[in-house]
Scaffold this active site. Structure first.
Site, PDB file in Angstrom:
ATOM      1  N   CYS A 269       0.816  -1.226   0.000  1.00  0.00           N
ATOM      2  CA  CYS A 269       0.000   0.000   0.000  1.00  0.00           C
ATOM      3  C   CYS A 269       0.843   1.267   0.000  1.00  0.00           C
ATOM      4  O   CYS A 269       0.627   2.179  -0.810  1.00  0.00           O
ATOM      5  CB  CYS A 269      -0.982  -0.017   1.182  1.00  0.00           C
ATOM      6  N   HIS A 317      -2.485   1.355   6.850  1.00  0.00           N
ATOM      7  CA  HIS A 317      -2.883   1.238   5.449  1.00  0.00           C
ATOM      8  C   HIS A 317      -3.076   2.633   4.863  1.00  0.00           C
ATOM      9  O   HIS A 317      -3.495   3.572   5.553  1.00  0.00           O
ATOM     10  CB  HIS A 317      -4.179   0.444   5.300  1.00  0.00           C
ATOM     11  N   HIS A 329      -5.896   1.818  -4.206  1.00  0.00           N
ATOM     12  CA  HIS A 329      -4.988   1.305  -3.197  1.00  0.00           C
ATOM     13  C   HIS A 329      -4.574  -0.123  -3.538  1.00  0.00           C
ATOM     14  O   HIS A 329      -5.176  -0.773  -4.404  1.00  0.00           O
ATOM     15  CB  HIS A 329      -5.635   1.361  -1.803  1.00  0.00           C
TER      16      HIS A 329
END
Length: 354
Positions: A269, A317, A329
């Site tokens: 990520c 994240h 993402h």
């Protein structure tokens, strides 16, 4: 008086022994049935599997960001160590040259026999010339004393450099040990998630991982997909750098998630948003917990395309906001880079870097 004998006990054997063992095992089975042990794990529903897999992925991603940070620090420690070693080698060469010069001077003094200067003057056939030479020797002696002082200073500097190198080496070894620990954690968590997903049917796995759902924009997220244009309903980016980062992220839709990867063909990520902004000429830190401090914090209501959006309380994240409540993402190993709503995970904050 008659002797009283105890009746002799009969040993269990044959059918009697087998019967006793059978009863014993049956009793043990009954006991474990009541205390809940000795049974296979009950079959989990897809919803339960999804909850456990999501948690495992989150824990693996937290470990991944720690791994990324440790790897970055290990690289820094290695570069510092190399620099210290190079500088130590250069100073050692200078020290060796200075020692050789002092050795030559000492050898010359020894050859002259160390005769007292008064006797040298008395025995000299040319006193004036001797006096001139003596004055020169005195100045040379001063220079040699200065050379000795410089050698001592160089020795101190080299020892300081070696001490700094030992400190960096210890730091490097500590980071390398942390890398091994985090890698072990990541591997274990991902293996557990794979095992859970393997128990599901293909249709159930698609439901759990989000493949084939409209929310995940799976039509643009299939492996190998490389759309050339952004959706026409996406709002315009506020500046050219944000626009370039978003364009890069769109081109990477469908790329696989690989922990620790920063592109160009696979990402985690934080690696994805770092690569997206690198393509736009903006340098971002490597980890989520440093990226959130790389720009100006903005509230959820202030979000603009190009902002970085972060999730979970541990800031584990990150995604790239593209407008309309959507982001691009790199989710996890079971899902490629994709478009997803930002409300599918606990929102933790946002940063504007462009």
């Amino acid at each position: 008086m008659a002797a009283h004998r105890k009746p002799r006990q009969r040993s269990l054997g044959g059918t009697t022994a087998r019967t006793a063992v059978t009863f014993a095992l049956a009793g043990a089975a009954t006991a474990t049935a009541f205390d809940g042990t000795g049974h296979a794990e009950p079959q989990l529903t897809p919803t339960q599997v999804k909850a456990r897999v999501d948690k495992l992925y989150q824990e693996a991603e937290t470990a991944t960001e720690k791994y990324n940070g440790a790897k970055e620090k290990a690289g820094t420690a290695q570069r510092r160590l190399n620099s210290l070693r190079d500088e130590t080698a250069r100073k050692q060469d200078k020290l060796n040259a200075a020692r050789n010069a002092l050795g030559s001077y000492a050898t010359a003094q020894y050859r002259e026999g160390g005769i007292d200067p008064a006797w040298q003057l008395a025995l000299s056939s040319d006193p004036d010339r001797y006096l001139d030479g003596a004055a020169f020797a005195e100045r040379a002696g001063d220079r040699q004393a200065g050379a000795v002082a410089r050698v001592r200073e160089q020795l101190r500097e080299i020892e300081q450099l070696r001490g700094a190198a030992r400190t960096e080496l210890n730091a490097l070894r500590s980071r390398q040990a942390e890398l091994k620990r985090q890698k072990k954690t990541i591997t274990r968590k991902l293996a557990e998630a794979r095992d859970l997903l393997a128990r599901l049917t293909p249709a159930q796995r698609a439901q759990v991982t989000g493949d084939g759902t409209a929310a995940g924009h799976a039509s643009r997220s299939a492996p190998g997909a490389r759309p050339d244009l952004e959706p026409t309903d996406s709002p315009a980016a506020p500046n050219s750098r944000a626009a370039a980062a978003i364009a890069y992220a769109y081109q990477k839709l469908g790329s696989p998630y690989v922990w620790g990867a920063t592109g160009p063909d696979a990402f985690d990520c934080s690696g994805l948003v770092q690569a997206a902004y690198r393509s736009a000429g903006v340098s971002l830190p490597r980890t989520t917990y440093t990226q959130i401090n790389a720009g100006r914090r903005v509230s959820r209501s202030e979000l603009q395309p190009g902002d970085l959006v972060f999730f979970y309380s541990g800031i584990s994240h990150v995604g790239l906001y593209i407008g309309n409540g959507q982001m691009i993402h790199a989710p996890n190993p079971s899902a490629p880079v994709r478009v997803a709503p930002i409300d599918q995970m606990p929102f933790a904050g946002a940063t504007r870097v462009a």
